[in-house]
Design a protein around this motif. Structure first.
Motif, short mmCIF file in Angstrom:
data_model
loop_
_atom_site.label_atom_id
_atom_site.label_comp_id
_atom_site.label_asym_id
_atom_site.label_seq_id
_atom_site.Cartn_x
_atom_site.Cartn_y
_atom_site.Cartn_z
N VAL A 26 3.48 16.13 61.52
CA VAL A 26 4.36 17.19 62.02
C VAL A 26 4.15 17.33 63.52
CG1 VAL A 26 4.94 19.64 61.88
CG2 VAL A 26 4.33 18.39 59.81
N LEU A 27 5.24 17.26 64.27
CA LEU A 27 5.20 17.39 65.72
C LEU A 27 5.97 18.63 66.13
CD1 LEU A 27 6.01 13.69 66.61
CD2 LEU A 27 3.77 14.74 66.50
N ARG A 28 5.54 19.27 67.22
CA ARG A 28 6.23 20.43 67.76
C ARG A 28 6.48 20.22 69.25
NH1 ARG A 28 2.92 22.69 63.99
NH2 ARG A 28 3.98 23.94 62.43
N GLU A 29 7.66 20.59 69.67
CA GLU A 29 8.03 20.52 71.08
C GLU A 29 8.49 21.92 71.49
OE1 GLU A 29 8.29 18.99 74.72
OE2 GLU A 29 7.76 17.72 73.03
N HIS A 30 7.98 22.39 72.62
CA HIS A 30 8.24 23.76 73.07
C HIS A 30 8.88 23.72 74.45
CE1 HIS A 30 7.43 28.01 73.76
NE2 HIS A 30 7.02 27.66 74.97
N ARG A 31 9.99 24.44 74.62
CA ARG A 31 10.68 24.51 75.91
C ARG A 31 11.26 25.90 76.12
NH1 ARG A 31 11.84 19.51 78.19
NH2 ARG A 31 13.67 20.27 79.24
N LYS A 46 17.74 19.90 70.17
CA LYS A 46 17.87 18.76 69.25
C LYS A 46 18.18 17.48 70.00
CE LYS A 46 19.06 21.29 65.08
NZ LYS A 46 20.03 21.50 64.01
N ARG A 47 19.04 17.57 71.03
CA ARG A 47 19.36 16.39 71.83
C ARG A 47 18.13 15.90 72.58
NH1 ARG A 47 19.87 14.67 76.49
NH2 ARG A 47 19.40 16.65 77.47
N PHE A 48 17.35 16.83 73.14
CA PHE A 48 16.14 16.47 73.86
C PHE A 48 15.14 15.76 72.95
CE2 PHE A 48 11.74 17.54 74.87
CZ PHE A 48 11.62 16.90 76.09
N VAL A 49 14.93 16.31 71.75
CA VAL A 49 13.98 15.71 70.80
C VAL A 49 14.45 14.32 70.38
CG1 VAL A 49 13.06 15.91 68.45
CG2 VAL A 49 13.03 17.89 69.97
N MET A 50 15.74 14.18 70.11
CA MET A 50 16.26 12.87 69.69
C MET A 50 16.09 11.82 70.80
SD MET A 50 17.36 13.01 66.58
CE MET A 50 18.47 11.65 66.42
N CYS A 51 16.27 12.21 72.05
CA CYS A 51 16.11 11.26 73.17
C CYS A 51 14.64 10.98 73.47
CB CYS A 51 16.80 11.81 74.41
SG CYS A 51 18.58 11.84 74.29
N ALA A 52 13.82 12.02 73.49
CA ALA A 52 12.42 11.85 73.87
C ALA A 52 11.60 11.13 72.81
CB ALA A 52 11.80 13.22 74.17
N TYR A 53 11.93 11.35 71.54
CA TYR A 53 11.16 10.76 70.44
C TYR A 53 12.00 9.75 69.64
CZ TYR A 53 7.88 14.50 71.42
OH TYR A 53 6.98 15.34 72.03
#
Length: 75
Positions: A26-31, A46-53
């Motif tokens: 499980v990963l978490r990204e905070h912005r 969601k767009r950021f997570v899809m591009c970054a990961y």
């Protein structure tokens, strides 16, 4: 008063995305997003997570997004 408190405006959102990688971790990204609606911030996260990961995200599991409004601290 912290630097973050000085930057907080009326439409600032604290956004956290939770998702899984291929190994099941499980990963978490905070912005923090400024001057956006809740829907725009959710879509952008969601767009950021899809591009970054893109190379490690498990597309079979959903990306869960939680939001909270940031309050401006007054003296």
């Amino acid at each position: 008063m912290t630097l973050l408190a000085n930057l907080v405006g009326n439409n600032d959102l604290d956004v956290t995305a939770t998702f899984k990688d291929f190994n099941g971790n499980v990963l978490r990204e905070h912005r923090i997003y400024h001057n956006m609606t809740r829907h725009e911030a959710c879509v952008e996260m969601k767009r950021f997570v899809m591009c970054a990961y893109a190379d490690s995200i498990n597309l079979d599991c959903p990306i869960r997004v939680k939001m909270a409004c940031l309050k401006k601290v007054r003296n």
